[in-house]
Scaffold this motif. Structure first.
Motif, PDB file in Angstrom:
ATOM      1  N   THR A  20       0.834  -1.203   0.000  1.00  0.00           N
ATOM      2  CA  THR A  20       0.000   0.000   0.000  1.00  0.00           C
ATOM      3  C   THR A  20       0.871   1.256   0.000  1.00  0.00           C
ATOM      4  OG1 THR A  20      -1.783  -1.161   1.145  1.00  0.00           O
ATOM      5  CG2 THR A  20      -1.823   1.247   1.234  1.00  0.00           C
ATOM      6  N   VAL A  21       1.899   1.281   0.846  1.00  0.00           N
ATOM      7  CA  VAL A  21       2.808   2.426   0.888  1.00  0.00           C
ATOM      8  C   VAL A  21       3.493   2.595  -0.471  1.00  0.00           C
ATOM      9  CG1 VAL A  21       4.968   3.301   1.905  1.00  0.00           C
ATOM     10  CG2 VAL A  21       3.169   2.363   3.382  1.00  0.00           C
ATOM     11  N   ALA A  22       3.982   1.511  -1.049  1.00  0.00           N
ATOM     12  CA  ALA A  22       4.651   1.581  -2.355  1.00  0.00           C
ATOM     13  C   ALA A  22       3.689   2.094  -3.426  1.00  0.00           C
ATOM     14  CB  ALA A  22       5.203   0.210  -2.735  1.00  0.00           C
ATOM     15  N   ASP A  23       2.452   1.639  -3.399  1.00  0.00           N
ATOM     16  CA  ASP A  23       1.454   2.103  -4.373  1.00  0.00           C
ATOM     17  C   ASP A  23       1.159   3.590  -4.193  1.00  0.00           C
ATOM     18  OD1 ASP A  23       1.273  -0.436  -5.474  1.00  0.00           O
ATOM     19  OD2 ASP A  23      -0.605  -0.947  -4.426  1.00  0.00           O
ATOM     20  N   GLU A  24       1.062   4.029  -2.944  1.00  0.00           N
ATOM     21  CA  GLU A  24       0.822   5.455  -2.688  1.00  0.00           C
ATOM     22  C   GLU A  24       1.941   6.309  -3.284  1.00  0.00           C
ATOM     23  OE1 GLU A  24      -1.483   5.133   1.640  1.00  0.00           O
ATOM     24  OE2 GLU A  24       0.417   6.207   1.506  1.00  0.00           O
ATOM     25  N   THR A  36       4.095   5.494  -5.622  1.00  0.00           N
ATOM     26  CA  THR A  36       4.069   5.375  -7.087  1.00  0.00           C
ATOM     27  C   THR A  36       3.039   6.327  -7.682  1.00  0.00           C
ATOM     28  OG1 THR A  36       4.815   3.082  -7.028  1.00  0.00           O
ATOM     29  CG2 THR A  36       3.651   3.786  -9.015  1.00  0.00           C
ATOM     30  N   ASN A  37       1.872   6.407  -7.071  1.00  0.00           N
ATOM     31  CA  ASN A  37       0.826   7.310  -7.566  1.00  0.00           C
ATOM     32  C   ASN A  37       1.252   8.772  -7.478  1.00  0.00           C
ATOM     33  OD1 ASN A  37      -0.945   5.273  -8.326  1.00  0.00           O
ATOM     34  ND2 ASN A  37      -1.893   5.187  -6.306  1.00  0.00           N
ATOM     35  N   VAL A  38       1.939   9.149  -6.421  1.00  0.00           N
ATOM     36  CA  VAL A  38       2.440  10.523  -6.296  1.00  0.00           C
ATOM     37  C   VAL A  38       3.493  10.778  -7.374  1.00  0.00           C
ATOM     38  CG1 VAL A  38       3.778  12.112  -4.843  1.00  0.00           C
ATOM     39  CG2 VAL A  38       1.929  10.748  -3.832  1.00  0.00           C
ATOM     40  N   LEU A  39       4.440   9.870  -7.525  1.00  0.00           N
ATOM     41  CA  LEU A  39       5.540  10.071  -8.470  1.00  0.00           C
ATOM     42  C   LEU A  39       5.051  10.160  -9.912  1.00  0.00           C
ATOM     43  CD1 LEU A  39       8.257   7.742  -6.914  1.00  0.00           C
ATOM     44  CD2 LEU A  39       7.968  10.217  -6.635  1.00  0.00           C
ATOM     45  N   LYS A  40       3.980   9.468 -10.249  1.00  0.00           N
ATOM     46  CA  LYS A  40       3.418   9.529 -11.604  1.00  0.00           C
ATOM     47  C   LYS A  40       2.925  10.930 -11.948  1.00  0.00           C
ATOM     48  CE  LYS A  40       1.877   4.737 -12.046  1.00  0.00           C
ATOM     49  NZ  LYS A  40       0.692   3.841 -12.093  1.00  0.00           N
ATOM     50  N   GLN A  41       2.629  11.725 -10.936  1.00  0.00           N
ATOM     51  CA  GLN A  41       2.080  13.064 -11.159  1.00  0.00           C
ATOM     52  C   GLN A  41       3.129  14.172 -11.170  1.00  0.00           C
ATOM     53  OE1 GLN A  41      -1.660  13.766  -8.864  1.00  0.00           O
ATOM     54  NE2 GLN A  41      -1.137  11.760  -7.993  1.00  0.00           N
ATOM     55  N   ILE A  42       4.389  13.823 -10.947  1.00  0.00           N
ATOM     56  CA  ILE A  42       5.450  14.834 -10.914  1.00  0.00           C
ATOM     57  C   ILE A  42       5.626  15.432 -12.305  1.00  0.00           C
ATOM     58  CG2 ILE A  42       7.945  15.198 -10.546  1.00  0.00           C
ATOM     59  CD1 ILE A  42       6.380  14.688  -7.941  1.00  0.00           C
ATOM     60  N   ILE A  72      -2.170   5.895   4.262  1.00  0.00           N
ATOM     61  CA  ILE A  72      -2.212   5.154   5.528  1.00  0.00           C
ATOM     62  C   ILE A  72      -1.044   5.566   6.421  1.00  0.00           C
ATOM     63  CG2 ILE A  72      -3.367   3.176   4.471  1.00  0.00           C
ATOM     64  CD1 ILE A  72      -0.613   1.675   4.709  1.00  0.00           C
ATOM     65  N   GLN A  73      -0.150   6.376   5.882  1.00  0.00           N
ATOM     66  CA  GLN A  73       1.065   6.736   6.606  1.00  0.00           C
ATOM     67  C   GLN A  73       0.848   7.923   7.542  1.00  0.00           C
ATOM     68  OE1 GLN A  73       4.741   6.357   4.160  1.00  0.00           O
ATOM     69  NE2 GLN A  73       3.248   6.452   2.492  1.00  0.00           N
ATOM     70  N   GLY A  77       3.700  13.565   7.658  1.00  0.00           N
ATOM     71  CA  GLY A  77       4.138  13.923   6.311  1.00  0.00           C
ATOM     72  C   GLY A  77       4.994  12.873   5.634  1.00  0.00           C
ATOM     73  N   SER A  78       4.865  11.630   6.057  1.00  0.00           N
ATOM     74  CA  SER A  78       5.704  10.572   5.495  1.00  0.00           C
ATOM     75  C   SER A  78       5.605  10.494   3.980  1.00  0.00           C
ATOM     76  CB  SER A  78       5.351   9.212   6.100  1.00  0.00           C
ATOM     77  OG  SER A  78       5.692   9.172   7.457  1.00  0.00           O
ATOM     78  N   GLN A  79       4.394  10.581   3.450  1.00  0.00           N
ATOM     79  CA  GLN A  79       4.217  10.449   2.001  1.00  0.00           C
ATOM     80  C   GLN A  79       4.964  11.561   1.249  1.00  0.00           C
ATOM     81  OE1 GLN A  79       0.418  11.270  -0.123  1.00  0.00           O
ATOM     82  NE2 GLN A  79       0.344   9.026  -0.332  1.00  0.00           N
ATOM     83  N   PHE A  80       4.903  12.785   1.747  1.00  0.00           N
ATOM     84  CA  PHE A  80       5.640  13.893   1.125  1.00  0.00           C
ATOM     85  C   PHE A  80       7.144  13.662   1.207  1.00  0.00           C
ATOM     86  CE2 PHE A  80       8.030  17.844   1.846  1.00  0.00           C
ATOM     87  CZ  PHE A  80       7.946  18.380   0.563  1.00  0.00           C
TER      88      PHE A  80
END
Length: 188
Positions: free
Chosen positions: A10-14, A16-22, A145-146, A149-152
């Motif tokens: 789930t963390v890896a997918d999250e 990946t989804n953010v990085l696709k939008q860079i 789920i993190q 600001g872990s995802q950022f």
């Protein structure tokens, strides 16, 4: 164990989804600012500050003259330098003060953030937008789920590491891993 594996995926997918939008153009612009700067200064607070230190290490190992704001050996910033601020909100008080000071002396300012329109964003010459969740959990931020600001922070780390790969691949005197390793710390 299956539950932990689900969390990892789930963390890896999250991320990946953010990085696709860079926006690749924003990353390239930051790379150009790095290459044109006389010296590079990096600032952030908390975990974002730690990501800044990781990025500073990568820059140093790649031959850039780089300093982390707040360290005892950091000199004064000057007009031909670049300050990179890593801030999810783009409005952290101390970082906004550093950004203002950099602009006052004529230095370039780059911001890595989730908020282009922030106080620091309005001052920035270059903004790298990371569409990730922060500790504030604004309505426009993605779900995660993190904690905090872990995802950022994770996304910023991966984008900045990818930028280093890009810069190294495009250097005229392409540095080998052995050459980079010469600049790696040996007092460890």
């Amino acid at each position: 164990m299956k539950i932990l594996k689900t969390i990892i995926h789930t963390v890896a997918d999250e991320i990946t989804n953010v990085l696709k939008q860079i926006d690749e153009n924003e990353v390239i612009q930051l790379g150009n600012e790095l290459q044109n700067a006389n010296r590079i200064f990096i600032s952030g607070t908390g975990r974002s500050g730690l990501i800044g230190k990781v990025f500073a290490m990568r820059l140093m190992q790649s031959g850039y003259q780089v300093f982390v704001v707040g360290e005892t050996i950091t000199p004064s910033i000057e007009s031909d330098d670049l300050l990179i601020v890593i801030s999810g909100s783009g409005s952290t008080g101390s970082l906004a003060q550093f950004a203002q000071k950099a602009k006052e002396v004529g230095a370039k300012l780059a911001l890595v953030t989730t908020n282009r329109d922030s106080k620091i964003g309005q001052l920035s010459d270059c903004t790298l937008f990371i569409p990730a969740a922060t500790k504030k959990r604004e309505a426009h931020e993605p779900k995660t789920i993190q904690p905090l600001g872990s995802q950022f922070d994770q996304s910023a780390h991966l984008v900045l590491d990818a930028l280093m790969v890009h810069l190294l691949q495009n250097k005229r005197d392409e540095q080998s891993n052995a050459q980079l390793n010469k600049l790696h710390a040996n007092l460890e």
